[in-house]
Structure formats: structure tokens, C-alpha cells
Design a protein around this motif. Structure first.
Motif, PDB file in Angstrom:
ATOM      1  N   HIS A 172       0.811  -1.215   0.000  1.00  0.00           N
ATOM      2  CA  HIS A 172       0.000   0.000   0.000  1.00  0.00           C
ATOM      3  C   HIS A 172       0.848   1.271   0.000  1.00  0.00           C
ATOM      4  O   HIS A 172       0.571   2.205  -0.771  1.00  0.00           O
ATOM      5  CB  HIS A 172      -0.949  -0.027   1.198  1.00  0.00           C
ATOM      6  CG  HIS A 172      -1.953  -1.127   1.133  1.00  0.00           C
ATOM      7  ND1 HIS A 172      -2.974  -1.153   0.213  1.00  0.00           N
ATOM      8  CD2 HIS A 172      -2.081  -2.269   1.857  1.00  0.00           C
ATOM      9  CE1 HIS A 172      -3.700  -2.242   0.379  1.00  0.00           C
ATOM     10  NE2 HIS A 172      -3.179  -2.944   1.371  1.00  0.00           N
ATOM     11  N   CYS A 173       1.863   1.339   0.851  1.00  0.00           N
ATOM     12  CA  CYS A 173       2.690   2.555   0.865  1.00  0.00           C
ATOM     13  C   CYS A 173       3.509   2.686  -0.416  1.00  0.00           C
ATOM     14  O   CYS A 173       3.621   3.780  -0.976  1.00  0.00           O
ATOM     15  CB  CYS A 173       3.615   2.532   2.081  1.00  0.00           C
ATOM     16  SG  CYS A 173       2.775   2.941   3.629  1.00  0.00           S
ATOM     17  N   SER A 174       4.078   1.604  -0.890  1.00  0.00           N
ATOM     18  CA  SER A 174       4.894   1.682  -2.106  1.00  0.00           C
ATOM     19  C   SER A 174       4.060   2.050  -3.322  1.00  0.00           C
ATOM     20  O   SER A 174       4.435   2.914  -4.122  1.00  0.00           O
ATOM     21  CB  SER A 174       5.622   0.353  -2.336  1.00  0.00           C
ATOM     22  OG  SER A 174       4.692  -0.693  -2.569  1.00  0.00           O
ATOM     23  N   SER A 175       2.892   1.425  -3.480  1.00  0.00           N
ATOM     24  CA  SER A 175       2.044   1.744  -4.634  1.00  0.00           C
ATOM     25  C   SER A 175       1.408   3.123  -4.496  1.00  0.00           C
ATOM     26  O   SER A 175       1.190   3.819  -5.502  1.00  0.00           O
ATOM     27  CB  SER A 175       0.953   0.682  -4.793  1.00  0.00           C
ATOM     28  OG  SER A 175       0.087   0.676  -3.669  1.00  0.00           O
ATOM     29  N   GLY A 176       1.111   3.560  -3.261  1.00  0.00           N
ATOM     30  CA  GLY A 176       0.503   4.860  -3.080  1.00  0.00           C
ATOM     31  C   GLY A 176       1.408   6.007  -3.492  1.00  0.00           C
ATOM     32  O   GLY A 176       0.977   6.941  -4.173  1.00  0.00           O
ATOM     33  N   LEU A 177       2.692   5.941  -3.122  1.00  0.00           N
ATOM     34  CA  LEU A 177       3.620   6.996  -3.532  1.00  0.00           C
ATOM     35  C   LEU A 177       4.020   6.851  -4.997  1.00  0.00           C
ATOM     36  O   LEU A 177       4.288   7.856  -5.673  1.00  0.00           O
ATOM     37  CB  LEU A 177       4.858   6.966  -2.639  1.00  0.00           C
ATOM     38  CG  LEU A 177       4.844   7.930  -1.453  1.00  0.00           C
ATOM     39  CD1 LEU A 177       4.812   9.368  -1.945  1.00  0.00           C
ATOM     40  CD2 LEU A 177       3.638   7.692  -0.542  1.00  0.00           C
ATOM     41  N   ALA A 178       4.056   5.636  -5.524  1.00  0.00           N
ATOM     42  CA  ALA A 178       4.282   5.467  -6.960  1.00  0.00           C
ATOM     43  C   ALA A 178       3.146   6.090  -7.757  1.00  0.00           C
ATOM     44  O   ALA A 178       3.366   6.673  -8.829  1.00  0.00           O
ATOM     45  CB  ALA A 178       4.430   3.984  -7.299  1.00  0.00           C
ATOM     46  N   ALA A 179       1.925   5.969  -7.247  1.00  0.00           N
ATOM     47  CA  ALA A 179       0.775   6.595  -7.911  1.00  0.00           C
ATOM     48  C   ALA A 179       0.905   8.114  -7.932  1.00  0.00           C
ATOM     49  O   ALA A 179       0.583   8.770  -8.933  1.00  0.00           O
ATOM     50  CB  ALA A 179      -0.516   6.182  -7.200  1.00  0.00           C
ATOM     51  N   VAL A 180       1.397   8.690  -6.846  1.00  0.00           N
ATOM     52  CA  VAL A 180       1.588  10.134  -6.809  1.00  0.00           C
ATOM     53  C   VAL A 180       2.632  10.560  -7.842  1.00  0.00           C
ATOM     54  O   VAL A 180       2.452  11.548  -8.582  1.00  0.00           O
ATOM     55  CB  VAL A 180       2.009  10.579  -5.396  1.00  0.00           C
ATOM     56  CG1 VAL A 180       2.384  12.055  -5.382  1.00  0.00           C
ATOM     57  CG2 VAL A 180       0.886  10.313  -4.407  1.00  0.00           C
ATOM     58  N   ALA A 181       3.749   9.833  -7.913  1.00  0.00           N
ATOM     59  CA  ALA A 181       4.790  10.161  -8.889  1.00  0.00           C
ATOM     60  C   ALA A 181       4.265  10.051 -10.316  1.00  0.00           C
ATOM     61  O   ALA A 181       4.543  10.913 -11.168  1.00  0.00           O
ATOM     62  CB  ALA A 181       5.993   9.237  -8.690  1.00  0.00           C
ATOM     63  N   TYR A 182       3.490   9.012 -10.603  1.00  0.00           N
ATOM     64  CA  TYR A 182       2.929   8.829 -11.944  1.00  0.00           C
ATOM     65  C   TYR A 182       1.997   9.987 -12.297  1.00  0.00           C
ATOM     66  O   TYR A 182       2.023  10.527 -13.415  1.00  0.00           O
ATOM     67  CB  TYR A 182       2.174   7.505 -12.007  1.00  0.00           C
ATOM     68  CG  TYR A 182       2.300   6.784 -13.333  1.00  0.00           C
ATOM     69  CD1 TYR A 182       2.133   7.445 -14.542  1.00  0.00           C
ATOM     70  CD2 TYR A 182       2.580   5.418 -13.379  1.00  0.00           C
ATOM     71  CE1 TYR A 182       2.244   6.781 -15.745  1.00  0.00           C
ATOM     72  CE2 TYR A 182       2.702   4.751 -14.580  1.00  0.00           C
ATOM     73  CZ  TYR A 182       2.527   5.440 -15.763  1.00  0.00           C
ATOM     74  OH  TYR A 182       2.649   4.780 -16.956  1.00  0.00           O
ATOM     75  N   ALA A 183       1.155  10.377 -11.347  1.00  0.00           N
ATOM     76  CA  ALA A 183       0.211  11.478 -11.608  1.00  0.00           C
ATOM     77  C   ALA A 183       0.944  12.796 -11.824  1.00  0.00           C
ATOM     78  O   ALA A 183       0.546  13.612 -12.664  1.00  0.00           O
ATOM     79  CB  ALA A 183      -0.767  11.598 -10.443  1.00  0.00           C
ATOM     80  N   MET A 184       2.021  13.026 -11.105  1.00  0.00           N
ATOM     81  CA  MET A 184       2.755  14.276 -11.249  1.00  0.00           C
ATOM     82  C   MET A 184       3.500  14.345 -12.574  1.00  0.00           C
ATOM     83  O   MET A 184       3.565  15.400 -13.211  1.00  0.00           O
ATOM     84  CB  MET A 184       3.720  14.450 -10.078  1.00  0.00           C
ATOM     85  CG  MET A 184       3.035  14.664  -8.744  1.00  0.00           C
ATOM     86  SD  MET A 184       4.177  14.837  -7.365  1.00  0.00           S
ATOM     87  CE  MET A 184       4.956  16.393  -7.774  1.00  0.00           C
ATOM     88  N   VAL A 185       4.063  13.229 -13.008  1.00  0.00           N
ATOM     89  CA  VAL A 185       4.774  13.220 -14.288  1.00  0.00           C
ATOM     90  C   VAL A 185       3.803  13.422 -15.445  1.00  0.00           C
ATOM     91  O   VAL A 185       4.091  14.162 -16.397  1.00  0.00           O
ATOM     92  CB  VAL A 185       5.568  11.904 -14.447  1.00  0.00           C
ATOM     93  CG1 VAL A 185       6.142  11.795 -15.855  1.00  0.00           C
ATOM     94  CG2 VAL A 185       6.699  11.840 -13.426  1.00  0.00           C
ATOM     95  N   LEU A 186       2.655  12.800 -15.383  1.00  0.00           N
ATOM     96  CA  LEU A 186       1.683  12.918 -16.478  1.00  0.00           C
ATOM     97  C   LEU A 186       0.996  14.281 -16.504  1.00  0.00           C
ATOM     98  O   LEU A 186       0.649  14.789 -17.569  1.00  0.00           O
ATOM     99  CB  LEU A 186       0.614  11.829 -16.347  1.00  0.00           C
ATOM    100  CG  LEU A 186       1.045  10.403 -16.643  1.00  0.00           C
ATOM    101  CD1 LEU A 186      -0.161   9.481 -16.541  1.00  0.00           C
ATOM    102  CD2 LEU A 186       1.679  10.270 -18.009  1.00  0.00           C
ATOM    103  N   GLY A 187       0.793  14.876 -15.362  1.00  0.00           N
ATOM    104  CA  GLY A 187       0.010  16.099 -15.312  1.00  0.00           C
ATOM    105  C   GLY A 187      -1.477  15.797 -15.181  1.00  0.00           C
ATOM    106  O   GLY A 187      -1.906  14.640 -15.194  1.00  0.00           O
ATOM    107  N   LYS A 188      -2.263  16.840 -15.087  1.00  0.00           N
ATOM    108  CA  LYS A 188      -3.697  16.680 -14.884  1.00  0.00           C
ATOM    109  C   LYS A 188      -4.414  16.378 -16.192  1.00  0.00           C
ATOM    110  O   LYS A 188      -3.925  16.693 -17.272  1.00  0.00           O
ATOM    111  CB  LYS A 188      -4.284  17.949 -14.251  1.00  0.00           C
ATOM    112  CG  LYS A 188      -3.705  18.268 -12.878  1.00  0.00           C
ATOM    113  CD  LYS A 188      -4.343  19.500 -12.277  1.00  0.00           C
ATOM    114  CE  LYS A 188      -3.755  19.803 -10.903  1.00  0.00           C
ATOM    115  NZ  LYS A 188      -4.337  20.997 -10.279  1.00  0.00           N
ATOM    116  N   ARG A 189      -5.565  15.769 -16.066  1.00  0.00           N
ATOM    117  CA  ARG A 189      -6.397  15.498 -17.239  1.00  0.00           C
ATOM    118  C   ARG A 189      -6.874  16.807 -17.860  1.00  0.00           C
ATOM    119  O   ARG A 189      -7.030  17.811 -17.167  1.00  0.00           O
ATOM    120  CB  ARG A 189      -7.609  14.644 -16.849  1.00  0.00           C
ATOM    121  CG  ARG A 189      -7.288  13.195 -16.547  1.00  0.00           C
ATOM    122  CD  ARG A 189      -8.439  12.503 -15.867  1.00  0.00           C
ATOM    123  NE  ARG A 189      -8.579  12.956 -14.496  1.00  0.00           N
ATOM    124  CZ  ARG A 189      -9.523  12.515 -13.660  1.00  0.00           C
ATOM    125  NH1 ARG A 189     -10.412  11.636 -14.079  1.00  0.00           N
ATOM    126  NH2 ARG A 189      -9.578  12.957 -12.423  1.00  0.00           N
TER     127      ARG A 189
END
Length: 585
Positions: A172-189
Motif C-alpha cells: 500500500h505505501c509503495s504503490s501509493g507513492l508510486a501513484a503520486v509520482a505517476y500522476a505528477m509526471v503525467l500532469g492533470k487530465r
């Protein structure tokens, strides 16, 4: 001697648990697909199943050895068990009563679902091509390293005494922060500011939650690696925390909106289950009620203020999984008891050989140890994930984000060429009311050109309509020059461009009944009735039927149909309706 160490019941229990944990991966696909919009549903199912395939191969090649090699370092394992070498019937650790191969497949299912969780934050705008490379690299550089720290017999967090029974840190902690990094690199919809996050299929969310809850029993209870009292305690705690979490979330949503939400019920259950995951084998069932309550409450508050985040977490992976795992790890340091841990040991084991509990047992250092583990894992997961994504995005053919046209069309049709609901129109935005978010950023607002002559405003739905119509026109023009059998298709009624005119309107006009009005019961004019034609709604006359049959015969004659002779000789004209039936009518 090996047979004496292996318990057949424990082995069967772990094998069945591995199968149930696998079920959580397609269940997560249903859950994510239901929360997303219809035009992106299939891509999320695809990513969850793709994660199973890529991670399983990686786990066999190098992942298992890098994670659980008993001769590895405190940071990472070695190559002793690459390609499942030295993995067989013997247990991996002296405390295990199962073959190392059963331990291998059970832990593989944990590794499969973890990167799939992270994809929820990047939904509706991520390109599917780089996903294979990302899954392989992320599992190797992030998951394997963190799991080695936490669960390997040589890991530095394990030696320090961090408590994580079933994946609060590793999953949960590893995937949760990976999700944040992925969202920041991609930017908002591109339409992030228009509040379009309405789940398209709540039934999928319900089905996904039900299957995940079922698999979560094996996820937590199977982490005891034996069918003993500790695994049963883990199962009971898991169920209670999920129930409390769902009820608390529903009540909090009702307090705000005065609506009973099944989405809230499902999300709260996931929050409760994620919170109790690290502590289910360390705490009592009474303490699990606190896990469900505090986990669901804190996650609900984190989700309520999600608009203040600087990133677009599409499916709330950070607010539910990371926050839930973090709360569960802290509560584990408080409520862990040595008496619960002793349930997994043989009777008569001295207490000095059993791990100490948390604050309830007077171990005041346990919470700081838990916090240190959270900080170390969070930092490593976020930084390494961010670097992996930046490197992948450097390659022109591996761009992480879809272009505007593909994002508008949806990941399913633009990346996969498939649709979840082929029988429905694609323009779901046309029926979805849009309202701007008050906390939106001005630099992300989409410019909408307007037509000066009509005053109509162009919306994303009209843009998509124009793009799709343009593609359809090109396909029609191309097919028109390559189709010498248009007459045959017209005869067989397979031409989708044929327009049938004269179809009666199926909407009946309202009839006002007045029982006091005089009735006109005049005689029926029999010569005005048309003859029935086999219950045809058009009620064609015999003359019209003969004219249409003659037209079809002319077409067959013109194209030289091989069955012309047989058709003309074997077809008989329908006999007229007897006069008796007319009088009966």
C-alpha cells in the motif's frame, strides 16, 4: 527429512490462498473500470491483467531471488535463486512448514497486484505502450527492494523490528507513492477542472469490491503461511475492519450529502481493509475495530480535500491506499500484542523467543520504528518511480501521456481499438452535465472556440464528434471504391447505409377518454381495409408486395445470381387471405 518439515495442510492452505489473491487482480480491474468513465474502462482492466503477466515473468527470472535470497545483503538479494534455482520442496526458512515453491507463488501474487494499484492515479490519460516496461522496471527497482528490506530475513527494516504482517509497507505505501509520482509526471487530465469524475458503472465497483474483499481474506490470513490460530485471527480482524470502514464512510458521506452511497460503502470497505493489512496478525479483533474506524475516517477526510493536492489522482489511490496503509502501520505499533503473535508459534515456546508487541506491551519504541519504515519506503518509492518515468518518457516512441485527441476519444478506442459498450453511443460527455470546479487552476482551463455565426460554443464532445466523423468519412470513401458487391449487400439487407423511409412513429399520441361523450358506432367500410401481410407493421398491399418482388428479381437478374433459377422456380406467391378472416377481422 524434508517430508518431516512439510505440513500438507499448511501447504494446501497457502496454495489456495495464492489462487484467491490472484482473483484480486481482475477484481481490481472491475473496481477501477467502474470508477472511471466508459471510454477508459477496458484500458484499466487491461493494465490489471497485464501486471499479472509481466510481474509473474519478472518474479520467476530475477524478482524472487532479489527479494528473498537468504544470502543477500540488507539492501537487496543476490542471484542465488534466479530462474527458480534452489527453489523446490525444502522450506525457505526454518520456521516455515511449506515448500519454498509454494512460498514463491504466494508472494508472486502480492508482487502482481502492487503495480496495478498505482495505475489508478494515471487513469484516463496514460499511454498503454510504456506500461510493460514500467511494470518490469518498477517491480525490480522498487517493489523487490522494499520487500527485501521488510520481509527478507536479512532486510534492514526486518532486523530493526518493523511490523508489517501482510503488506502495509510493501504493497500500500509503495504503490501509493508510486501513484503520486505517476500522476505528477503525467500532469492533470485536460478536463480535470470540469468535475467529470462520476463513476460510469457502479455495478462494476460493487462486483470488484466483493471479489477483492473475498481475496483479502487470503491476502491477510495466508500471510501466516500456516493454517493456525494466527491466520484465523488475521481473517477475523480483516473482516471486522472492512465492515467498520464501510459503515463509517457511508455515515460520513450521508452527513455531508444526505445520500446513502454504495460508492462510499465500497470505498470505505477498501480503506478499512487496507488499514488493517499491516496489523491483522499482530492485533486482537477488538483492536481491529479501531483500525476500521480511524482508517476510514482519515481516508475520507483525505479524499474530501483532494482538490487541494497539486496532482490529479484519478481514482484516489493516494487517499485510500497510502493513507490507509500509513494509519494502519502506526496503529500496529500501538495495538500489537505478544499474545497474538504467539498464536503462530508452537505451544510452550518461551516468550523471549517471540517478538514483542507495541505500546500495549510497553514497547514504546515500536511506533518510532514504524514511522522510520514509512519514511524510508515512501522516499524510495516516490524518487525511484519518478526517475523511472522520466527516463522512459525521454524516448519518443514511449511517451507516457496521450495527446489531446486520443485523450478526448478515450484510451479504449484510441489505444486499443476496442470499446466496453459497443452497442452504446460513444458520446458519453454529451449527456454528462459539466460544472467548473471552484478550486481549479487557471493555467489548466481549456480554451473553447466559439462559432461567431451561430454563437454556439464548441465543447469536447463536439470536437470528438468532428474527429470521429472525419475518420468515418475517410473509411466510407475508401470502402466505396473497393466494394463491387454493393448490390448484393443491398439485396441481403446488410448495407448499413441503406435508409428505410416511411417507418411509422412508435410514440403514440395521448388519448383523452371521456366516458360521457356520444360514441360514433357507424358501419365499418370493408372495402377500405387492407389485407394483412403476415403481421407486418407496414400492412403492405398485395400490389406493393408484387412490385417489390419484381424489383428484387430485376436486381438478381442484373447481377447474374447463381440461385436465380432455383429461386424463381421454388418461390411461390403468397396466397391471399381468405374472405372468412376478413369478415372475422
Amino acid at each position: 527429512m524434508v517430508d518431516a518439515l512439510i505440513d500438507k495442510g499448511d501447504t494446501a492452505f497457502v496454495m489456495v490462498s495464492a489462487c484467491f489473491v490472484f482473483l484480486m487482480c481482475p477484481a481490481l480491474g472491475f473496481f477501477y473500470a467502474g470508477l472511471a468513465r466508459a471510454k477508459n474502462a477496458l484500458s484499466l482492466m487491461y493494465l490489471c491483467l497485464l501486471s499479472v503477466g509481466v510481474v509473474s515473468v519478472q518474479w520467476y527470472l530475477i524478482g524472487y531471488s532479489l527479494t528473498f535470497s537468504p544470502t543477500g545483503s540488507k539492501f537487496i538479494g543476490d542471484s542465488q535463486m534466479f530462474l527458480m534455482r534452489n527453489v523446490g520442496s525444502a522450506p525457505l526458512l526454518p520456521s516455515h512448514t511449506i515448500p519454498s515453491s509454494a512460498f514463491f507463488v504466494f508472494q508472486a501474487m502480492f508482487a502482481c497486484i502492487t503495480p496495478a494499484l498505482a495505475f489508478g492515479s494515471a487513469a484516463e490519460r496514460m499511454s498503454l505502450g510504456p506500461a510493460i516496461i514500467f511494470i518490469f522496471l518498477w517491480t525490480t527497482l522498487v517493489y523487490d527492494v522494499i520487500t527485501c528490506w521488510t520481509w527478507s530475513s536479512t532486510g534492514w527494516l526486518a532486523l530493526m523490528g518493523v511490523m508489517d504482517f501482510a503488506g502495509g509497507i510493501t504493497v500500500h505505501c509503495s504503490s501509493g507513492l508510486a501513484a503520486v509520482a505517476y500522476a505528477m509526471v503525467l500532469g492533470k487530465r485536460r478536463d480535470y477542472n470540469e468535475n467529470v469524475n462520476t463513476p460510469h458503472n457502479v455495478s462494476f465497483v460493487f462486483l470488484g469490491l466483493a471479489l477483492m474483499w473475498f481475496g483479502w481474506f487470503a491476502f491477510n490470513a495466508g500471510s501466516a503461511f500456516a493454517a493456525n490460530a494466527r491466520s484465523v485471527n488475521s481473517l477475523v480482524c480483516t473482516h471486522l475492519a472492512g465492515c467498520v470502514g464501510g459503515c463509517v464512510w457511508v455515515l460520513m458521506d450521508y452527513w455531508r450529502t444526505r445520500k446513502w452511497s454504495i460508492i462510499g460503502l465500497c470505498t470505505g470497505a477498501v480503506a478499512g481493509l487496507a488499514t488493517v493489512t499491516p496489523g491483522s496478525g499482530f492485533v486482537s479483533p477488538s483492536a481491529s475495530l479501531a483500525f476500521g474506524f480511524f482508517g476510514s475516517s482519515v481516508c475520507n477526510l483525505a479524499l474530501h480535500y483532494k482538490h487541494r493536492y497539486k496532482f490529479d489522482d484519478a481514482l484516489d489511490v493516494f487517499a485510500v491506499h497510502y493513507i490507509g496503509g500509513l494509519v494502519g502501520l502506526v496503529l500496529t505499533g500501538i495495538f500489537a500484542q505478544q499474545s497474538i503473535i504467539a498464536l503462530g508459534y508452537p505451544e510452550g515456546t518461551p516468550l523471549d523467543q517471540i517478538q514483542m508487541g507495541g505500546w500495549l506491551d510497553g514497547n514504546w519504541m515500536q511506533v518510532p520504528i514504524q514511522l522510520l519504515g514509512i519514511v524510508a519506503v515512501s522516499g524510495w518509492s516516490f524518487v525511484v518511480t519518478y526517475l523511472i518515468l522520466l527516463v522512459i518518457n525521454l524516448f519518443p516512441s514511449l511517451k507516457l501521456r496521450l495527446d489531446d485527441e486520443a485523450e478526448l476519444m478515450g484510451t479504449d478506442i484510441s489505444e486499443m481499438g476496442e470499446r466496453a459498450y459497443a452497442y452504446l453511443p460513444m458520446m458519453e460527455e454529451a449527456q454528462t452535465p459539466r460544472r467548473s470546479s471552484s478550486g481549479s487552476n487557471s493555467d489548466l482551463d481549456m480554451e473553447k472556440p466559439s462559432d461567431a455565426s451561430t454563437g454556439a460554443t464548441m465543447t469536447p464532445s463536439t470536437d470528438l464528434t468532428a474527429a470521429l466523423n472525419k475518420k468515418k468519412q475517410k473509411k466510407k470513401m475508401h470502402a466505396r471504391h473497393k466494394s463491387p458487391f454493393r448490390s448484393i449487400r443491398k439485396l441481403m439487407m446488410t448495407n448499413d447505409r441503406t435508409v428505410i423511409k416511411g417507418v411509422p412513429d412508435l410514440i403514440e399520441e395521448p388519448v383523452i377518454l371521456d366516458f360521457n361523450q356520444s360514441k360514433d358506432l357507424g358501419s365499418i367500410r370493408m372495402h377500405e381495409l387492407t389485407e394483412p401481410t403476415g403481421r407486418d407493421i407496414y400492412q403492405k398491399t398485395q400490389a406493393k408486395m408484387r412490385a417489390e418482388k419484381q424489383e428484387q428479381d430485376d436486381i438478381v437478374t442484373a447481377i447474374g445470381h447463381p440461385m436465380m433459377a432455383a429461386s424463381s422456380s421454388g418461390t411461390s406467391t403468397p396466397s391471399p387471405v381468405p374472405s372468412d378472416s376478413k369478415s372475422a377481422l
